[in-house]
Design a protein around this motif. Structure first.
Motif, mmCIF file in Angstrom:
data_model
loop_
_atom_site.group_PDB
_atom_site.id
_atom_site.type_symbol
_atom_site.label_atom_id
_atom_site.label_comp_id
_atom_site.label_asym_id
_atom_site.label_seq_id
_atom_site.Cartn_x
_atom_site.Cartn_y
_atom_site.Cartn_z
ATOM 1 N N LEU A 180 0.785 -1.123 -0.076
ATOM 2 C CA LEU A 180 -0.087 0.055 0.046
ATOM 3 C C LEU A 180 0.776 1.246 -0.066
ATOM 4 O O LEU A 180 1.797 1.287 0.711
ATOM 5 C CB LEU A 180 -0.862 -0.062 1.292
ATOM 6 N N ALA A 181 0.647 2.051 -0.891
ATOM 7 C CA ALA A 181 1.329 3.574 -0.954
ATOM 8 C C ALA A 181 0.365 4.660 -0.628
ATOM 9 O O ALA A 181 -0.874 4.703 -1.181
ATOM 10 C CB ALA A 181 1.920 3.711 -2.512
ATOM 11 N N LEU A 182 0.583 5.371 0.517
ATOM 12 C CA LEU A 182 0.030 6.354 0.939
ATOM 13 C C LEU A 182 0.080 7.809 0.478
ATOM 14 O O LEU A 182 1.360 8.173 0.093
ATOM 15 C CB LEU A 182 -0.051 6.416 2.581
ATOM 16 N N SER A 183 -1.124 8.399 0.200
ATOM 17 C CA SER A 183 -1.028 9.769 -0.321
ATOM 18 C C SER A 183 -1.958 10.733 0.242
ATOM 19 O O SER A 183 -2.981 10.254 1.030
ATOM 20 C CB SER A 183 -1.466 9.710 -1.970
ATOM 21 N N LYS A 184 -1.709 11.847 0.431
ATOM 22 C CA LYS A 184 -2.442 12.963 1.161
ATOM 23 C C LYS A 184 -3.789 12.842 0.579
ATOM 24 O O LYS A 184 -4.950 13.285 1.284
ATOM 25 C CB LYS A 184 -1.803 14.489 0.901
ATOM 26 N N GLU A 185 -4.099 12.710 -0.848
ATOM 27 C CA GLU A 185 -5.139 13.023 -1.429
ATOM 28 C C GLU A 185 -6.395 11.938 -1.058
ATOM 29 O O GLU A 185 -7.406 12.290 -1.187
ATOM 30 C CB GLU A 185 -5.015 13.101 -2.920
ATOM 31 N N PHE A 186 -5.733 10.709 -0.936
ATOM 32 C CA PHE A 186 -6.675 9.567 -0.810
ATOM 33 C C PHE A 186 -6.727 9.003 0.431
ATOM 34 O O PHE A 186 -7.527 7.979 0.717
ATOM 35 C CB PHE A 186 -6.453 8.541 -2.017
ATOM 36 N N HIS A 187 -5.748 9.130 1.426
ATOM 37 C CA HIS A 187 -5.711 8.167 2.597
ATOM 38 C C HIS A 187 -5.599 9.138 3.958
ATOM 39 O O HIS A 187 -4.806 9.997 4.021
ATOM 40 C CB HIS A 187 -4.299 7.489 2.595
ATOM 41 N N ASN A 188 -6.808 8.915 4.652
ATOM 42 C CA ASN A 188 -6.765 9.695 6.051
ATOM 43 C C ASN A 188 -7.179 8.351 7.055
ATOM 44 O O ASN A 188 -6.941 7.491 6.887
ATOM 45 C CB ASN A 188 -7.825 10.622 5.932
ATOM 46 N N GLU A 189 -7.026 8.910 8.348
ATOM 47 C CA GLU A 189 -7.452 8.022 9.507
ATOM 48 C C GLU A 189 -8.639 6.882 9.051
ATOM 49 O O GLU A 189 -8.540 5.927 9.506
ATOM 50 C CB GLU A 189 -7.593 8.773 10.615
ATOM 51 N N LYS A 190 -9.860 7.642 8.625
ATOM 52 C CA LYS A 190 -11.096 6.691 8.456
ATOM 53 C C LYS A 190 -10.522 5.809 7.283
ATOM 54 O O LYS A 190 -11.005 4.626 7.497
ATOM 55 C CB LYS A 190 -11.822 7.692 7.975
ATOM 56 N N ARG A 191 -9.920 6.091 6.461
ATOM 57 C CA ARG A 191 -9.855 5.288 5.407
ATOM 58 C C ARG A 191 -8.863 4.163 5.585
ATOM 59 O O ARG A 191 -8.750 2.786 5.379
ATOM 60 C CB ARG A 191 -9.140 6.009 3.914
ATOM 61 N N ILE A 192 -7.778 4.397 6.342
ATOM 62 C CA ILE A 192 -6.652 3.448 6.651
ATOM 63 C C ILE A 192 -7.453 2.331 7.867
ATOM 64 O O ILE A 192 -7.044 1.261 7.664
ATOM 65 C CB ILE A 192 -5.483 4.351 7.462
ATOM 66 N N MET A 193 -8.295 2.744 8.751
ATOM 67 C CA MET A 193 -9.040 2.136 9.571
ATOM 68 C C MET A 193 -10.022 1.143 8.768
ATOM 69 O O MET A 193 -9.968 0.054 9.100
ATOM 70 C CB MET A 193 -9.862 2.933 10.374
#
Length: 367
Positions: free
Chosen positions: A309-322
């Motif tokens: 998984l590659a994280l980006s500011k645009e698509f990934h936040n705490e809710k999405r990661i959970m």
């Protein structure tokens, strides 16, 4: 001198041979199509279906059909391999052993009739030529230059296949259009983009066998190329471990390759939470059922794999990661990297994800 027609001559020889053997094998309820499989098993007890397919250039469906028929007739029995539970070993039964002397006599009789009017020198010359032609045709069919195209090559990689020195080849084309794709030039193939010559690939792999242990295929999306199986088989024949990095959207292709024994490791590239996959892949209302099928198969079959998984500011936040963590929750390795997050944000999100995927490994770069 009359010019022979190799295509027609080969057809006549095949059909004549088939008719002769089908007639002679009737008392045993066998056909010519099943005979090569039976002989290969008898002469190589414990051989796998994949090995038979490779040696005889059979497709998976043909091998499965013939093995099932021979098993029904009680000439073969199939057992799971002690070395690899995904692989099946084939053995002849007592019933098969009792008829093999008759089978060999039928084969010998056909050969004697074919060369009845030939001299010993002619027979020797024909045998050598025929063997050469068969070997040549086999090599052409096993791995032709049209079978697969690669557009990039990373000579050495230490990350993709765990505990293995790998070399990575990249296919072109992908069904996703991810905004932060690390290889966008492989998604939209330009008409002037030049593939890597197959002669170079063969030479590289042949010469590096002592230094490199695994071949990894990335992209693009490798699983859109059904004909990649010939390259996977070629790599296995050279003694390499084979790895695929995939987005998981082609479960049937991936599962076929695994069950045919063509793969040793899979990297499953996760893009986003299963509730909003469409946001990142450039496809509206995307249904993740195919990806779920891939995940379920890999987990239940215990096939070696890891998530990426590659994280980006645009698509990934705490809710999405959970949500991702709850979706994938397991002890499977998760390889995590950052596209554009600062260290503080990356640490925060990785800490959340690790609650669900404790086997989390931080990677410096996107593969």
């Amino acid at each position: 001198m009359k010019q022979n027609d190799l295509f027609m001559d080969s057809s006549i020889l095949y059909r004549s041979t088939q008719k002769f053997f089908d007639k002679k094998l009737q008392p045993f309820q066998l056909t010519y199509a099943q005979l090569p499989v039976l002989i290969m098993v008898y002469e190589n007890e414990g051989i796998s279906m994949q090995e038979i397919a490779s040696q005889g250039l059979y497709d998976k469906g043909t091998i499965t059909k013939n093995v099932q028929k021979l098993e029904t007739l009680h000439y073969l029995h199939v057992v799971s391999s002690n070395k690899d539970k995904r692989s099946k070993e084939l053995y002849t039964t007592r019933k098969a052993k009792e008829i093999m002397s008759h089978v060999y006599e039928i084969r010998r009789d056909w050969w004697k009739q074919l060369n009845a009017e030939m001299t010993k020198a002619d027979i020797e010359q024909f045998s050598q030529y025929f063997m050469h032609v068969c070997e040549k045709s086999k090599k052409l069919m096993e791995f032709s230059q049209e079978s697969v195209k690669f557009y990039k090559h990373q000579k050495v990689n230490l990350n993709m296949f765990p505990n293995h020195i790998s070399t990575v080849f990249y296919t072109g084309g992908c069904n996703f259009q991810c905004k932060h794709c690390p290889n966008p030039d492989l998604v939209f193939i330009k008409q002037n983009m030049v593939e890597i010559p197959m002669e170079y690939i063969k030479s590289f792999l042949t010469k590096r066998k002592k230094n490199i242990q695994a071949i990894c295929i990335s992209g693009g999306e490798p699983c859109i190329h059904d004909n990649l199986s010939s390259f996977l088989s070629y790599g296995k024949q050279l003694g390499y471990k084979m790895c695929i990095r995939t987005n998981g959207s082609y479960p049937y292709t991936l599962i076929d390759w695994i069950e045919e024994g063509l793969l040793d490791y899979v990297i499953l590239d996760i893009k986003q939470s299963n509730t909003c996959y469409s946001d990142i892949i450039g496809m509206e209302d995307y249904d993740v059922s195919n990806i779920n099928q891939t995940i379920n198969y890999l987990q239940t079959s215990h096939f070696p794999f890891s998530y990426q998984l590659a994280l980006s500011k645009e698509f990934h936040n705490e809710k999405r990661i959970m949500e991702i963590g709850k979706w994938l929750q397991s002890d499977v390795e998760m390889r995590l990297s950052s596209i554009d997050l600062d260290q503080e944000e990356f640490n925060k999100l990785s800490t959340i994800l690790k609650q669900y995927l404790p086997n989390l490994k931080i990677q410096g770069d996107i593969l």
